[in-house]
Design an enzyme around this catalytic site. Structure first.
Site, PDB file in Angstrom:
ATOM      1  N   ASP A 169       0.824  -1.222   0.000  1.00 56.23           N
ATOM      2  CA  ASP A 169       0.000   0.000   0.000  1.00 56.23           C
ATOM      3  C   ASP A 169       0.855   1.269   0.000  1.00 56.23           C
ATOM      4  O   ASP A 169       0.428   2.305   0.492  1.00 56.23           O
ATOM      5  CB  ASP A 169      -0.949   0.037   1.216  1.00 56.23           C
TER       6      ASP A 169
ATOM      7  N   LYS B 291       2.614   2.126  -5.147  1.00 57.97           N
ATOM      8  CA  LYS B 291       3.320   1.601  -6.321  1.00 57.97           C
ATOM      9  C   LYS B 291       2.554   1.886  -7.604  1.00 57.97           C
ATOM     10  O   LYS B 291       3.141   2.203  -8.632  1.00 57.97           O
ATOM     11  CB  LYS B 291       3.511   0.078  -6.192  1.00 57.97           C
TER      12      LYS B 291
ATOM     13  N   LYS C 149       0.799   4.333  -8.561  1.00 56.47           N
ATOM     14  CA  LYS C 149       0.969   5.681  -9.111  1.00 56.47           C
ATOM     15  C   LYS C 149       2.324   5.830  -9.814  1.00 56.47           C
ATOM     16  O   LYS C 149       2.427   6.471 -10.858  1.00 56.47           O
ATOM     17  CB  LYS C 149       0.829   6.716  -7.994  1.00 56.47           C
TER      18      LYS C 149
ATOM     19  N   HIS D  31      -4.048  -2.002  -6.357  1.00 58.78           N
ATOM     20  CA  HIS D  31      -3.448  -0.757  -6.830  1.00 58.78           C
ATOM     21  C   HIS D  31      -4.555   0.192  -7.266  1.00 58.78           C
ATOM     22  O   HIS D  31      -5.486  -0.225  -7.944  1.00 58.78           O
ATOM     23  CB  HIS D  31      -2.544  -0.994  -8.057  1.00 58.78           C
TER      24      HIS D  31
ATOM     25  N   ASN E 239       2.318  -6.473  -3.612  1.00 53.75           N
ATOM     26  CA  ASN E 239       2.672  -6.667  -2.203  1.00 53.75           C
ATOM     27  C   ASN E 239       3.950  -5.864  -1.897  1.00 53.75           C
ATOM     28  O   ASN E 239       4.090  -4.779  -2.411  1.00 53.75           O
ATOM     29  CB  ASN E 239       2.790  -8.161  -1.869  1.00 53.75           C
TER      30      ASN E 239
ATOM     31  N   THR F 173      -9.420  -5.417   0.631  1.00 52.27           N
ATOM     32  CA  THR F 173     -10.284  -5.903   1.720  1.00 52.27           C
ATOM     33  C   THR F 173     -11.124  -4.816   2.369  1.00 52.27           C
ATOM     34  O   THR F 173     -12.097  -5.118   3.058  1.00 52.27           O
ATOM     35  CB  THR F 173      -9.420  -6.534   2.825  1.00 52.27           C
TER      36      THR F 173
ATOM     37  N   GLY G  67      -0.082  13.980  -3.405  1.00 48.11           N
ATOM     38  CA  GLY G  67      -1.515  13.932  -3.703  1.00 48.11           C
ATOM     39  C   GLY G  67      -1.846  12.688  -4.495  1.00 48.11           C
ATOM     40  O   GLY G  67      -0.981  11.868  -4.787  1.00 48.11           O
TER      41      GLY G  67
END
Length: 457
Positions: free
Chosen positions: A41, A44, A46, A69, A256, A333, A447
Protein backbone atom coordinates in the site's frame (compact mmCIF):
# COMPACT_ATOMS: atom_id res chain seq x y z
CA UNK A 1 30.45 -10.19 -38.78
CA UNK A 2 31.46 -7.42 -36.36
CA UNK A 3 29.75 -6.87 -33.01
CA UNK A 4 28.49 -3.50 -34.23
CA UNK A 5 26.52 -5.11 -37.03
CA UNK A 6 25.01 -7.85 -34.89
CA UNK A 7 25.98 -11.51 -34.71
CA UNK A 8 24.65 -14.33 -36.83
CA UNK A 9 22.29 -16.69 -35.03
CA UNK A 10 21.23 -14.15 -32.39
CA UNK A 11 17.57 -13.06 -32.34
CA UNK A 12 16.85 -9.83 -34.18
CA UNK A 13 20.56 -9.24 -34.72
CA UNK A 14 21.27 -8.95 -30.96
CA UNK A 15 24.77 -7.78 -30.09
CA UNK A 16 27.24 -10.29 -28.62
CA UNK A 17 29.90 -8.88 -26.28
CA UNK A 18 32.89 -10.94 -25.15
CA UNK A 19 33.18 -11.18 -21.36
CA UNK A 20 36.37 -11.70 -19.29
CA UNK A 21 35.71 -15.44 -19.36
CA UNK A 22 35.68 -15.34 -23.15
CA UNK A 23 32.03 -16.37 -23.26
CA UNK A 24 29.46 -14.54 -25.34
CA UNK A 25 26.75 -12.58 -23.49
CA UNK A 26 23.72 -10.96 -25.03
CA UNK A 27 23.20 -7.25 -24.58
CA UNK A 28 19.62 -6.15 -24.95
CA UNK A 29 16.84 -4.17 -23.33
CA UNK A 30 16.53 -4.16 -19.56
CA UNK A 31 13.42 -4.20 -17.40
CA UNK A 32 12.65 -1.37 -14.98
CA UNK A 33 11.23 -2.69 -11.72
CA UNK A 34 8.88 -0.98 -9.23
CA UNK A 35 8.69 -2.67 -5.82
CA UNK A 36 7.07 -1.95 -2.46
CA UNK A 37 9.67 -1.32 0.24
CA UNK A 38 7.45 -1.69 3.33
CA UNK A 39 4.28 -3.76 4.00
CA UNK A 40 2.41 -2.84 0.82
CA UNK A 41 0.00 0.00 0.00
CA UNK A 42 2.95 2.37 -0.55
CA UNK A 43 1.62 3.87 -3.77
CA UNK A 44 3.32 1.60 -6.32
CA UNK A 45 0.38 1.96 -8.71
CA UNK A 46 0.97 5.68 -9.11
CA UNK A 47 4.69 5.25 -9.85
CA UNK A 48 3.88 2.47 -12.33
CA UNK A 49 1.22 4.67 -13.94
CA UNK A 50 3.79 7.44 -14.38
CA UNK A 51 6.34 5.10 -15.99
CA UNK A 52 3.74 3.12 -17.95
CA UNK A 53 2.95 6.15 -20.11
CA UNK A 54 6.21 5.49 -22.00
CA UNK A 55 6.22 1.70 -21.65
CA UNK A 56 5.84 -0.85 -24.42
CA UNK A 57 5.25 -3.77 -22.04
CA UNK A 58 4.06 -3.67 -18.41
CA UNK A 59 4.47 -6.92 -16.46
CA UNK A 60 3.20 -8.53 -13.27
CA UNK A 61 5.57 -11.23 -11.96
CA UNK A 62 4.01 -12.60 -8.73
CA UNK A 63 0.97 -12.62 -6.47
CA UNK A 64 -2.64 -12.70 -7.54
CA UNK A 65 -5.77 -10.64 -7.01
CA UNK A 66 -4.79 -10.22 -3.35
CA UNK A 67 -2.87 -7.11 -4.40
CA UNK A 68 -4.56 -3.73 -4.75
CA UNK A 69 -3.45 -0.76 -6.83
CA UNK A 70 -5.39 2.45 -7.35
CA UNK A 71 -4.62 4.70 -10.31
CA UNK A 72 -6.31 8.04 -11.03
CA UNK A 73 -6.37 9.15 -14.69
CA UNK A 74 -8.45 12.08 -15.97
CA UNK A 75 -10.21 12.20 -12.57
CA UNK A 76 -11.28 8.55 -12.95
CA UNK A 77 -10.16 6.17 -10.17
CA UNK A 78 -9.32 2.68 -11.43
CA UNK A 79 -8.80 -0.25 -9.02
CA UNK A 80 -6.50 -3.07 -10.07
CA UNK A 81 -5.91 -6.37 -8.31
CA UNK A 82 -4.69 -8.85 -10.92
CA UNK A 83 -4.35 -6.83 -14.12
CA UNK A 84 -1.12 -4.83 -14.48
CA UNK A 85 -2.24 -1.22 -13.90
CA UNK A 86 -0.26 -0.27 -17.03
CA UNK A 87 -3.12 -1.75 -19.07
CA UNK A 88 -4.67 1.73 -19.17
CA UNK A 89 -1.90 2.71 -21.59
CA UNK A 90 -3.57 1.98 -24.94
CA UNK A 91 -0.15 1.56 -26.60
CA UNK A 92 1.30 -0.97 -24.16
CA UNK A 93 1.00 -4.73 -23.78
CA UNK A 94 0.10 -5.87 -20.26
CA UNK A 95 1.90 -9.14 -19.47
CA UNK A 96 1.00 -11.52 -16.62
CA UNK A 97 4.01 -13.72 -15.86
CA UNK A 98 4.35 -17.34 -14.79
CA UNK A 99 4.83 -16.35 -11.13
CA UNK A 100 1.33 -14.85 -10.97
CA UNK A 101 -1.66 -16.96 -9.88
CA UNK A 102 -4.84 -16.26 -11.83
CA UNK A 103 -8.45 -16.43 -10.69
CA UNK A 104 -10.24 -16.20 -14.03
CA UNK A 105 -13.64 -14.98 -12.74
CA UNK A 106 -11.76 -12.30 -10.78
CA UNK A 107 -9.77 -11.27 -13.87
CA UNK A 108 -12.84 -10.69 -16.06
CA UNK A 109 -14.85 -9.11 -13.26
CA UNK A 110 -12.03 -6.64 -12.56
CA UNK A 111 -11.79 -5.69 -16.23
CA UNK A 112 -15.56 -5.21 -16.55
CA UNK A 113 -15.79 -3.07 -13.38
CA UNK A 114 -13.02 -0.77 -14.61
CA UNK A 115 -14.55 -0.61 -18.10
CA UNK A 116 -17.68 0.95 -16.58
CA UNK A 117 -15.62 3.68 -14.91
CA UNK A 118 -13.92 5.24 -17.93
CA UNK A 119 -12.19 4.80 -21.28
CA UNK A 120 -8.93 3.44 -19.84
CA UNK A 121 -9.70 -0.24 -20.38
CA UNK A 122 -11.34 -0.10 -23.81
CA UNK A 123 -9.82 -2.92 -25.91
CA UNK A 124 -8.06 -4.50 -22.90
CA UNK A 125 -8.45 -8.08 -24.19
CA UNK A 126 -6.24 -7.30 -27.19
CA UNK A 127 -3.58 -5.73 -24.95
CA UNK A 128 -3.34 -8.54 -22.37
CA UNK A 129 -0.82 -11.36 -22.67
CA UNK A 130 -0.70 -14.22 -20.12
CA UNK A 131 2.14 -16.69 -19.58
CA UNK A 132 1.12 -20.26 -20.34
CA UNK A 133 3.03 -21.32 -17.20
CA UNK A 134 0.91 -19.23 -14.77
CA UNK A 135 -1.06 -21.29 -12.23
CA UNK A 136 -4.85 -21.06 -11.92
CA UNK A 137 -6.72 -20.19 -8.72
CA UNK A 138 -9.97 -22.14 -8.45
CA UNK A 139 -13.01 -21.22 -6.37
CA UNK A 140 -12.23 -24.08 -3.99
CA UNK A 141 -8.77 -22.58 -3.33
CA UNK A 142 -10.55 -19.44 -2.14
CA UNK A 143 -13.03 -21.41 -0.03
CA UNK A 144 -10.14 -23.41 1.51
CA UNK A 145 -8.37 -20.13 2.32
CA UNK A 146 -11.40 -19.06 4.37
CA UNK A 147 -11.59 -22.42 6.16
CA UNK A 148 -7.85 -22.29 6.99
CA UNK A 149 -8.26 -18.82 8.49
CA UNK A 150 -11.21 -20.03 10.57
CA UNK A 151 -9.19 -23.03 11.81
CA UNK A 152 -6.25 -20.80 12.79
CA UNK A 153 -8.62 -18.54 14.71
CA UNK A 154 -10.17 -21.49 16.54
CA UNK A 155 -6.89 -23.31 17.25
CA UNK A 156 -4.45 -20.47 17.96
CA UNK A 157 -6.79 -17.60 18.75
CA UNK A 158 -5.45 -15.59 15.80
CA UNK A 159 -5.35 -15.87 12.03
CA UNK A 160 -2.91 -14.63 9.37
CA UNK A 161 -5.28 -11.95 8.11
CA UNK A 162 -5.23 -13.23 4.52
CA UNK A 163 -7.43 -11.67 1.84
CA UNK A 164 -9.15 -15.09 1.38
CA UNK A 165 -8.41 -14.92 -2.35
CA UNK A 166 -6.96 -18.45 -2.42
CA UNK A 167 -3.37 -17.27 -2.78
CA UNK A 168 -1.81 -19.50 -0.09
CA UNK A 169 -3.69 -22.64 -1.18
CA UNK A 170 -2.86 -22.21 -4.89
CA UNK A 171 0.85 -21.65 -4.19
CA UNK A 172 0.64 -24.76 -1.96
CA UNK A 173 -0.82 -26.71 -4.91
CA UNK A 174 1.99 -25.35 -7.09
CA UNK A 175 4.69 -26.47 -4.61
CA UNK A 176 2.98 -29.86 -4.17
CA UNK A 177 3.04 -30.23 -8.00
CA UNK A 178 -0.68 -30.82 -8.17
CA UNK A 179 -1.66 -27.39 -9.55
CA UNK A 180 -3.05 -26.63 -12.98
CA UNK A 181 -1.66 -23.99 -15.34
CA UNK A 182 -2.95 -21.83 -18.16
CA UNK A 183 -1.28 -24.16 -20.70
CA UNK A 184 -3.39 -27.03 -19.31
CA UNK A 185 -6.61 -25.03 -19.55
CA UNK A 186 -6.15 -24.04 -23.21
CA UNK A 187 -4.89 -27.46 -24.38
CA UNK A 188 -6.79 -30.76 -24.01
CA UNK A 189 -9.85 -29.89 -21.90
CA UNK A 190 -10.73 -33.52 -21.13
CA UNK A 191 -7.24 -34.06 -19.66
CA UNK A 192 -7.61 -30.76 -17.76
CA UNK A 193 -11.00 -31.92 -16.42
CA UNK A 194 -9.53 -35.18 -15.08
CA UNK A 195 -6.74 -33.35 -13.25
CA UNK A 196 -9.20 -30.75 -11.95
CA UNK A 197 -11.45 -33.49 -10.52
CA UNK A 198 -8.45 -35.14 -8.84
CA UNK A 199 -7.34 -31.84 -7.27
CA UNK A 200 -10.90 -31.06 -6.13
CA UNK A 201 -11.10 -34.53 -4.55
CA UNK A 202 -7.84 -33.90 -2.66
CA UNK A 203 -9.20 -30.62 -1.30
CA UNK A 204 -12.48 -32.26 -0.35
CA UNK A 205 -10.59 -34.91 1.66
CA UNK A 206 -8.52 -32.21 3.42
CA UNK A 207 -11.56 -30.00 4.11
CA UNK A 208 -14.70 -32.19 4.45
CA UNK A 209 -16.96 -29.12 4.88
CA UNK A 210 -15.82 -27.78 1.48
CA UNK A 211 -18.59 -27.68 -1.12
CA UNK A 212 -17.37 -28.04 -4.71
CA UNK A 213 -19.72 -28.02 -7.69
CA UNK A 214 -17.31 -29.87 -10.00
CA UNK A 215 -19.52 -29.92 -13.11
CA UNK A 216 -20.59 -26.30 -12.63
CA UNK A 217 -16.98 -25.15 -12.18
CA UNK A 218 -15.79 -27.09 -15.22
CA UNK A 219 -18.52 -25.56 -17.39
CA UNK A 220 -17.46 -22.06 -16.32
CA UNK A 221 -13.79 -22.92 -16.86
CA UNK A 222 -14.51 -24.14 -20.39
CA UNK A 223 -16.15 -20.79 -21.17
CA UNK A 224 -13.16 -18.94 -19.71
CA UNK A 225 -10.78 -21.16 -21.71
CA UNK A 226 -12.38 -19.96 -24.95
CA UNK A 227 -12.18 -16.31 -23.91
CA UNK A 228 -8.64 -16.44 -22.56
CA UNK A 229 -7.01 -18.65 -25.21
CA UNK A 230 -6.00 -15.78 -27.56
CA UNK A 231 -4.20 -14.08 -24.64
CA UNK A 232 -2.09 -17.10 -23.59
CA UNK A 233 1.49 -17.20 -24.90
CA UNK A 234 4.79 -18.86 -24.09
CA UNK A 235 5.97 -16.14 -21.72
CA UNK A 236 9.65 -17.09 -21.74
CA UNK A 237 9.99 -16.75 -25.52
CA UNK A 238 7.78 -13.66 -25.59
CA UNK A 239 9.95 -11.77 -23.10
CA UNK A 240 13.22 -13.11 -24.55
CA UNK A 241 12.31 -11.63 -27.92
CA UNK A 242 11.20 -8.37 -26.29
CA UNK A 243 14.47 -8.11 -24.35
CA UNK A 244 16.71 -8.92 -27.31
CA UNK A 245 14.80 -7.22 -30.11
CA UNK A 246 14.49 -3.53 -31.06
CA UNK A 247 14.60 -0.96 -28.20
CA UNK A 248 11.63 -1.33 -25.85
CA UNK A 249 10.61 0.09 -22.47
CA UNK A 250 9.70 -2.90 -20.31
CA UNK A 251 8.25 -2.20 -16.89
CA UNK A 252 7.70 -4.67 -14.04
CA UNK A 253 5.02 -3.84 -11.51
CA UNK A 254 5.66 -5.55 -8.17
CA UNK A 255 2.68 -6.56 -6.02
CA UNK A 256 2.67 -6.67 -2.20
CA UNK A 257 6.07 -5.58 -0.78
CA UNK A 258 9.47 -6.51 0.69
CA UNK A 259 8.20 -7.15 4.23
CA UNK A 260 5.44 -9.41 2.88
CA UNK A 261 7.91 -11.61 0.95
CA UNK A 262 7.52 -15.33 1.72
CA UNK A 263 11.26 -15.64 2.51
CA UNK A 264 12.31 -12.20 3.73
CA UNK A 265 9.09 -10.77 5.15
CA UNK A 266 7.72 -10.88 8.69
CA UNK A 267 6.94 -14.61 8.46
CA UNK A 268 4.36 -16.10 8.94
CA UNK A 269 2.43 -12.82 8.48
CA UNK A 270 3.42 -12.59 4.82
CA UNK A 271 2.09 -13.40 1.38
CA UNK A 272 2.92 -16.66 -0.43
CA UNK A 273 5.26 -15.39 -3.15
CA UNK A 274 8.60 -13.61 -3.55
CA UNK A 275 7.78 -9.91 -3.87
CA UNK A 276 11.43 -8.86 -3.69
CA UNK A 277 13.63 -8.44 -6.78
CA UNK A 278 14.45 -12.17 -7.06
CA UNK A 279 10.78 -12.80 -7.80
CA UNK A 280 11.12 -10.72 -10.97
CA UNK A 281 13.51 -13.25 -12.53
CA UNK A 282 11.68 -16.37 -11.39
CA UNK A 283 8.23 -14.89 -12.03
CA UNK A 284 8.96 -13.81 -15.59
CA UNK A 285 11.68 -16.23 -16.72
CA UNK A 286 14.38 -13.61 -17.28
CA UNK A 287 18.04 -13.59 -16.17
CA UNK A 288 19.40 -11.17 -13.51
CA UNK A 289 21.43 -9.22 -16.09
CA UNK A 290 18.15 -8.19 -17.74
CA UNK A 291 17.15 -6.23 -14.62
CA UNK A 292 17.93 -2.50 -14.88
CA UNK A 293 16.66 0.13 -12.46
CA UNK A 294 14.92 -1.11 -9.32
CA UNK A 295 12.71 1.60 -7.83
CA UNK A 296 11.54 1.17 -4.24
CA UNK A 297 8.28 2.85 -3.26
CA UNK A 298 8.18 4.14 0.32
CA UNK A 299 5.36 5.87 2.14
CA UNK A 300 6.51 8.94 4.14
CA UNK A 301 5.24 7.03 7.19
CA UNK A 302 4.53 3.29 7.63
CA UNK A 303 1.31 1.28 7.34
CA UNK A 304 0.38 -2.36 7.68
CA UNK A 305 -2.86 -4.31 7.07
CA UNK A 306 -3.69 -7.22 9.36
CA UNK A 307 -1.72 -8.65 12.24
CA UNK A 308 2.03 -9.09 12.69
CA UNK A 309 4.92 -7.15 14.24
CA UNK A 310 5.03 -3.40 13.56
CA UNK A 311 7.78 -1.72 15.65
CA UNK A 312 6.94 1.94 14.84
CA UNK A 313 3.14 1.55 15.09
CA UNK A 314 1.33 4.43 16.83
CA UNK A 315 -1.78 3.29 18.72
CA UNK A 316 -2.61 6.88 19.61
CA UNK A 317 -3.83 10.19 18.16
CA UNK A 318 -0.89 10.29 15.71
CA UNK A 319 -1.77 6.86 14.31
CA UNK A 320 -5.41 7.86 14.05
CA UNK A 321 -4.53 11.11 12.29
CA UNK A 322 -2.35 9.27 9.74
CA UNK A 323 -5.14 6.74 9.19
CA UNK A 324 -7.78 9.45 8.67
CA UNK A 325 -5.72 11.90 6.59
CA UNK A 326 -4.16 9.13 4.52
CA UNK A 327 -7.51 7.34 3.92
CA UNK A 328 -5.74 4.18 5.03
CA UNK A 329 -8.12 1.41 4.01
CA UNK A 330 -7.04 -1.66 2.02
CA UNK A 331 -8.04 -1.57 -1.69
CA UNK A 332 -8.69 -5.34 -1.70
CA UNK A 333 -10.28 -5.90 1.72
CA UNK A 334 -11.44 -2.45 2.87
CA UNK A 335 -9.71 -3.15 6.20
CA UNK A 336 -8.27 -0.26 8.21
CA UNK A 337 -4.52 -0.01 7.90
CA UNK A 338 -2.42 0.28 11.04
CA UNK A 339 -0.23 3.40 10.96
CA UNK A 340 3.10 4.48 12.43
CA UNK A 341 6.29 6.46 11.88
CA UNK A 342 8.78 5.85 9.08
CA UNK A 343 11.11 2.96 9.97
CA UNK A 344 14.65 3.26 8.57
CA UNK A 345 15.78 -0.11 10.01
CA UNK A 346 13.10 -1.82 7.95
CA UNK A 347 14.01 0.20 4.83
CA UNK A 348 17.74 -0.56 5.12
CA UNK A 349 16.84 -4.25 5.30
CA UNK A 350 14.58 -3.96 2.22
CA UNK A 351 17.42 -2.20 0.37
CA UNK A 352 19.90 -5.00 1.24
CA UNK A 353 17.64 -7.51 -0.49
CA UNK A 354 16.47 -5.41 -3.46
CA UNK A 355 19.38 -3.05 -4.21
CA UNK A 356 17.15 -0.06 -4.95
CA UNK A 357 18.65 2.35 -7.48
CA UNK A 358 16.22 5.11 -6.41
CA UNK A 359 13.15 5.64 -4.25
CA UNK A 360 9.71 7.18 -4.67
CA UNK A 361 8.57 8.83 -1.42
CA UNK A 362 4.77 8.78 -1.39
CA UNK A 363 2.14 10.65 0.64
CA UNK A 364 4.45 13.34 2.00
CA UNK A 365 1.41 15.65 2.13
CA UNK A 366 -0.20 13.52 4.86
CA UNK A 367 2.48 14.84 7.25
CA UNK A 368 1.63 18.50 6.43
CA UNK A 369 -0.23 19.11 9.71
CA UNK A 370 2.48 17.87 12.09
CA UNK A 371 4.71 20.22 14.08
CA UNK A 372 7.25 17.44 14.59
CA UNK A 373 7.88 14.11 12.87
CA UNK A 374 9.59 11.06 14.30
CA UNK A 375 11.67 8.57 12.33
CA UNK A 376 12.69 5.14 13.65
CA UNK A 377 16.49 4.91 13.30
CA UNK A 378 17.53 1.82 15.31
CA UNK A 379 16.21 -1.09 17.37
CA UNK A 380 17.16 -2.14 20.89
CA UNK A 381 16.48 -5.36 22.76
CA UNK A 382 16.96 -5.41 26.54
CA UNK A 383 18.67 -2.03 26.26
CA UNK A 384 21.21 -3.22 23.65
CA UNK A 385 21.23 -2.02 20.03
CA UNK A 386 20.79 -4.77 17.47
CA UNK A 387 22.53 -4.37 14.10
CA UNK A 388 19.93 -6.14 11.98
CA UNK A 389 16.24 -6.62 11.26
CA UNK A 390 15.19 -9.71 13.29
CA UNK A 391 13.78 -12.77 11.51
CA UNK A 392 11.99 -14.03 14.62
CA UNK A 393 8.59 -12.41 15.16
CA UNK A 394 8.70 -12.74 18.95
CA UNK A 395 11.99 -10.83 18.93
CA UNK A 396 10.63 -8.20 16.52
CA UNK A 397 7.59 -7.72 18.77
CA UNK A 398 9.91 -6.96 21.69
CA UNK A 399 12.20 -4.38 20.05
CA UNK A 400 12.31 -0.83 21.39
CA UNK A 401 12.62 1.73 18.63
CA UNK A 402 15.03 4.65 18.92
CA UNK A 403 13.62 7.74 17.20
CA UNK A 404 15.08 10.86 15.66
CA UNK A 405 12.70 13.84 15.90
CA UNK A 406 12.58 16.22 12.94
CA UNK A 407 10.68 19.52 12.70
CA UNK A 408 7.41 19.49 10.74
CA UNK A 409 6.35 22.18 8.26
CA UNK A 410 2.68 22.88 9.04
CA UNK A 411 2.09 23.90 5.41
CA UNK A 412 -0.17 22.45 2.72
CA UNK A 413 2.00 20.82 0.03
CA UNK A 414 -0.81 19.41 -2.17
CA UNK A 415 -0.31 21.96 -4.94
CA UNK A 416 3.49 21.89 -4.91
CA UNK A 417 4.93 20.68 -8.22
CA UNK A 418 8.71 21.19 -7.81
CA UNK A 419 11.16 20.27 -5.05
CA UNK A 420 12.18 23.94 -4.68
CA UNK A 421 8.59 24.91 -3.82
CA UNK A 422 8.44 22.52 -0.85
CA UNK A 423 8.66 24.06 2.65
CA UNK A 424 12.24 24.06 3.99
CA UNK A 425 11.53 21.43 6.66
CA UNK A 426 9.84 19.14 4.10
CA UNK A 427 13.00 19.37 1.97
CA UNK A 428 15.09 18.56 5.05
CA UNK A 429 12.90 15.51 5.77
CA UNK A 430 13.45 14.21 2.21
CA UNK A 431 17.21 14.84 2.30
CA UNK A 432 17.47 13.23 5.75
CA UNK A 433 15.90 10.00 4.43
CA UNK A 434 18.22 10.00 1.39
CA UNK A 435 21.29 10.51 3.56
CA UNK A 436 20.35 7.86 6.14
CA UNK A 437 19.53 5.21 3.52
CA UNK A 438 22.15 6.15 0.94
CA UNK A 439 19.54 5.96 -1.84
CA UNK A 440 18.48 8.94 -4.00
CA UNK A 441 14.80 9.93 -3.95
CA UNK A 442 13.58 10.34 -7.53
CA UNK A 443 9.91 11.15 -6.90
CA UNK A 444 7.88 12.72 -4.10
CA UNK A 445 4.12 12.21 -3.95
CA UNK A 446 1.96 15.03 -2.57
CA UNK A 447 -1.52 13.93 -3.70
CA UNK A 448 -3.60 11.34 -5.53
CA UNK A 449 -3.28 12.41 -9.15
CA UNK A 450 -0.55 11.68 -11.68
CA UNK A 451 0.37 15.40 -11.67
CA UNK A 452 1.07 15.37 -7.93
CA UNK A 453 4.29 13.34 -8.36
CA UNK A 454 7.27 15.69 -8.09
CA UNK A 455 10.24 14.38 -10.10
CA UNK A 456 13.68 15.31 -8.75
CA UNK A 457 15.91 13.95 -11.52
Amino acid sequence: MSAENGSPGLPNGGVCCATDSGRCSLVGNKVTVVLGAQWGDEGKGKVVDLLAQDADIVCRCQGGNNAGHTVVVDSVEYDFHLLPSGIINQNAIAFIGNGVVIHLPGLFEEAEKNLKKGQGLVGWEKRLCISDRAHIVFDFHQAADGIQEQQRQEQAGKNLGTTKKGIGPVYSSKAARSGLRMCDLVSDFSEFSQRFKLLAKQYKSMYPSLEIDIDGELKKLQDYADRVKPMVKDGVYYLYEALHGPPKNILVEGANAALLDIDFGTYPFVTSSNCTVGGVCTGLGIPPQSVGDVYGVVKAYTTRVGIGAFPTEQNNDTGEMLQTRGHEYGVTTGRKRRCGWLDLVLLRYAHMINGFTALALAKLDILDVLSEIKVGVSYKIDGKKIPHFPANQEVLNRVEVEYETLPGWNTDTCNVRTFEELPENAKKYVRYIELELGIPIKWIGVGKSRESMIQLF
